[in-house]
Design a protein around this motif. Structure first.
Motif, PDB file in Angstrom:
ATOM      1  N   THR A   1       0.826  -1.190   0.000  1.00 54.28           N
ATOM      2  CA  THR A   1       0.000   0.000   0.000  1.00 54.28           C
ATOM      3  C   THR A   1       0.869   1.252   0.000  1.00 54.28           C
ATOM      4  OG1 THR A   1      -1.738  -1.161   1.164  1.00 54.28           O
ATOM      5  CG2 THR A   1      -1.803   1.232   1.252  1.00 54.28           C
ATOM      6  N   ALA A   2       1.924   1.255   0.799  1.00 55.91           N
ATOM      7  CA  ALA A   2       2.824   2.410   0.828  1.00 55.91           C
ATOM      8  C   ALA A   2       3.473   2.606  -0.529  1.00 55.91           C
ATOM      9  CB  ALA A   2       3.885   2.230   1.910  1.00 55.91           C
ATOM     10  N   MET A   3       3.894   1.510  -1.168  1.00 60.68           N
ATOM     11  CA  MET A   3       4.519   1.615  -2.491  1.00 60.68           C
ATOM     12  C   MET A   3       3.523   2.168  -3.503  1.00 60.68           C
ATOM     13  SD  MET A   3       7.690   0.399  -2.567  1.00 60.68           S
ATOM     14  CE  MET A   3       7.798  -0.012  -4.279  1.00 60.68           C
ATOM     15  N   ALA A   4       2.307   1.637  -3.479  1.00 57.07           N
ATOM     16  CA  ALA A   4       1.309   2.051  -4.457  1.00 57.07           C
ATOM     17  C   ALA A   4       0.879   3.498  -4.250  1.00 57.07           C
ATOM     18  CB  ALA A   4       0.088   1.133  -4.371  1.00 57.07           C
ATOM     19  N   ASN A   5       0.958   3.996  -3.031  1.00 61.53           N
ATOM     20  CA  ASN A   5       0.527   5.357  -2.748  1.00 61.53           C
ATOM     21  C   ASN A   5       1.656   6.379  -2.825  1.00 61.53           C
ATOM     22  OD1 ASN A   5      -2.135   4.638  -2.364  1.00 61.53           O
ATOM     23  ND2 ASN A   5      -1.817   4.140  -0.213  1.00 61.53           N
ATOM     24  N   ALA A   6       2.889   5.939  -3.047  1.00 61.21           N
ATOM     25  CA  ALA A   6       4.000   6.882  -3.175  1.00 61.21           C
ATOM     26  C   ALA A   6       3.786   7.724  -4.435  1.00 61.21           C
ATOM     27  CB  ALA A   6       5.323   6.138  -3.255  1.00 61.21           C
ATOM     28  N   PRO A   7       4.218   8.987  -4.414  1.00 59.07           N
ATOM     29  CA  PRO A   7       4.036   9.839  -5.595  1.00 59.07           C
ATOM     30  C   PRO A   7       4.720   9.236  -6.817  1.00 59.07           C
ATOM     31  CG  PRO A   7       4.795  11.117  -3.710  1.00 59.07           C
ATOM     32  CD  PRO A   7       4.858   9.678  -3.312  1.00 59.07           C
ATOM     33  N   ASP A   8       3.996   9.139  -7.916  1.00 63.40           N
ATOM     34  CA  ASP A   8       4.507   8.630  -9.188  1.00 63.40           C
ATOM     35  C   ASP A   8       5.030   7.208  -9.097  1.00 63.40           C
ATOM     36  OD1 ASP A   8       3.962  11.085 -10.426  1.00 63.40           O
ATOM     37  OD2 ASP A   8       5.879  11.890  -9.754  1.00 63.40           O
ATOM     38  N   ALA A   9       4.606   6.434  -8.115  1.00 62.54           N
ATOM     39  CA  ALA A   9       5.103   5.064  -7.959  1.00 62.54           C
ATOM     40  C   ALA A   9       4.512   4.173  -9.041  1.00 62.54           C
ATOM     41  CB  ALA A   9       4.745   4.521  -6.588  1.00 62.54           C
ATOM     42  N   PRO A  10       5.338   3.286  -9.599  1.00 59.62           N
ATOM     43  CA  PRO A  10       4.821   2.345 -10.592  1.00 59.62           C
ATOM     44  C   PRO A  10       4.056   1.223  -9.903  1.00 59.62           C
ATOM     45  CG  PRO A  10       7.123   1.920 -10.170  1.00 59.62           C
ATOM     46  CD  PRO A  10       6.766   3.160  -9.391  1.00 59.62           C
ATOM     47  N   ALA A  11       3.288   0.497 -10.664  1.00 59.67           N
ATOM     48  CA  ALA A  11       2.579  -0.658 -10.117  1.00 59.67           C
ATOM     49  C   ALA A  11       3.603  -1.703  -9.687  1.00 59.67           C
ATOM     50  CB  ALA A  11       1.647  -1.244 -11.165  1.00 59.67           C
ATOM     51  N   VAL A  12       3.375  -2.304  -8.537  1.00 59.15           N
ATOM     52  CA  VAL A  12       4.285  -3.335  -8.044  1.00 59.15           C
ATOM     53  C   VAL A  12       3.842  -4.687  -8.585  1.00 59.15           C
ATOM     54  CG1 VAL A  12       4.947  -2.053  -5.994  1.00 59.15           C
ATOM     55  CG2 VAL A  12       2.992  -3.570  -5.893  1.00 59.15           C
ATOM     56  N   ASN A  13       4.743  -5.672  -8.487  1.00 56.14           N
ATOM     57  CA  ASN A  13       4.496  -7.022  -8.982  1.00 56.14           C
ATOM     58  C   ASN A  13       4.164  -7.013 -10.471  1.00 56.14           C
ATOM     59  OD1 ASN A  13       4.875  -7.847  -6.291  1.00 56.14           O
ATOM     60  ND2 ASN A  13       2.712  -7.500  -5.864  1.00 56.14           N
ATOM     61  N   MET A  14       4.987  -6.300 -11.228  1.00 58.95           N
ATOM     62  CA  MET A  14       4.771  -6.137 -12.666  1.00 58.95           C
ATOM     63  C   MET A  14       6.072  -6.364 -13.429  1.00 58.95           C
ATOM     64  SD  MET A  14       1.626  -5.038 -13.493  1.00 58.95           S
ATOM     65  CE  MET A  14       1.853  -4.146 -15.004  1.00 58.95           C
ATOM     66  N   GLU A  15       5.932  -6.585 -14.741  1.00 59.40           N
ATOM     67  CA  GLU A  15       7.065  -6.647 -15.650  1.00 59.40           C
ATOM     68  C   GLU A  15       6.959  -5.464 -16.603  1.00 59.40           C
ATOM     69  OE1 GLU A  15       7.238 -10.134 -18.115  1.00 59.40           O
ATOM     70  OE2 GLU A  15       9.190  -9.588 -18.913  1.00 59.40           O
ATOM     71  N   TYR A  16       8.073  -4.788 -16.810  1.00 59.73           N
ATOM     72  CA  TYR A  16       8.137  -3.643 -17.709  1.00 59.73           C
ATOM     73  C   TYR A  16       9.247  -3.875 -18.726  1.00 59.73           C
ATOM     74  CZ  TYR A  16       5.485  -1.114 -14.110  1.00 59.73           C
ATOM     75  OH  TYR A  16       4.536  -0.710 -13.217  1.00 59.73           O
ATOM     76  N   CYS A  17       9.021  -3.469 -19.964  1.00 64.27           N
ATOM     77  CA  CYS A  17      10.025  -3.616 -21.018  1.00 64.27           C
ATOM     78  C   CYS A  17      10.179  -2.282 -21.750  1.00 64.27           C
ATOM     79  CB  CYS A  17       9.617  -4.708 -21.999  1.00 64.27           C
ATOM     80  SG  CYS A  17       9.458  -6.322 -21.206  1.00 64.27           S
ATOM     81  N   PHE A  18      11.434  -1.887 -21.994  1.00 62.67           N
ATOM     82  CA  PHE A  18      11.739  -0.606 -22.612  1.00 62.67           C
ATOM     83  C   PHE A  18      12.879  -0.764 -23.618  1.00 62.67           C
ATOM     84  CE2 PHE A  18      10.226   0.207 -18.320  1.00 62.67           C
ATOM     85  CZ  PHE A  18       9.255   1.169 -18.516  1.00 62.67           C
TER      86      PHE A  18
END
Length: 161
Positions: free
Chosen positions: A36-53
């Motif tokens: 909850t703290a991670m998800a509510n941090a300003p501009d925090a990305p979704a947790v438990n996810m995979e991202y590709c760039f």
């Protein structure tokens, strides 16, 4: 007197209804609080996810860098491949931590038959990943992240499949 007794009964019922069922499993409570703290941090990305760039650089956009990130709570793992045209590539793994939307990680890569490491710093920005650039350290003869620089290397999000 009836009013005072009724008021006291109302207070007692309110306190009883608020006590409810509480979980005694401290581990679940801690994980939920952290997520909850991670998800509510300003501009925090979704947790438990995979991202590709990816990003391309060079005079004809011929050099490509790919970054795949797996975010689990505040732990980040993944892969990073620097693929310059007609040069030796750097391919390796990332391991680090997420704080808000900033990722600080260690990139362990192979290049020209040798293994080396480089600290990297990223910032997740919606559909983009931004990275602090490298600078050459004449004392060590190696590149290092320029910690005083802005996040100027910009990666675009791509489909991970």
């Amino acid at each position: 007197m009836k009013f005072q007794l009724g008021f006291a009964s109302l207070i007692a019922m309110t306190v009883a209804s608020c006590s409810g069922n509480h979980s005694t499993n401290d581990t679940d409570t801690v994980i939920k609080k952290e997520d909850t703290a991670m998800a509510n941090a300003p501009d925090a990305p979704a947790v438990n996810m995979e991202y590709c760039f990816y990003t391309t650089e060079g005079t004809a956009s011929q050099d490509t860098t790919k970054v795949n990130l797996h975010i689990n709570g505040n732990k980040v793992t993944g892969d990073m491949d620097w693929l310059p045209k007609e040069k030796d590539a750097r391919k390796g793994s990332l391991m680090g931590n997420l704080n808000g939307n900033v990722i600080k990680a260690l990139w362990t890569y192979g290049q020209e038959g040798r293994t080396d490491t480089l600290s990297v710093e990223f910032q997740l920005r919606g559909n983009q990943l931004a990275q602090k650039p490298y600078r050459y350290d004449p004392k060590t003869g190696k590149q290092q992240t320029n910690s005083t620089a802005d996040y100027t290397v910009i990666y675009s999000m791509k489909n991970c499949r």
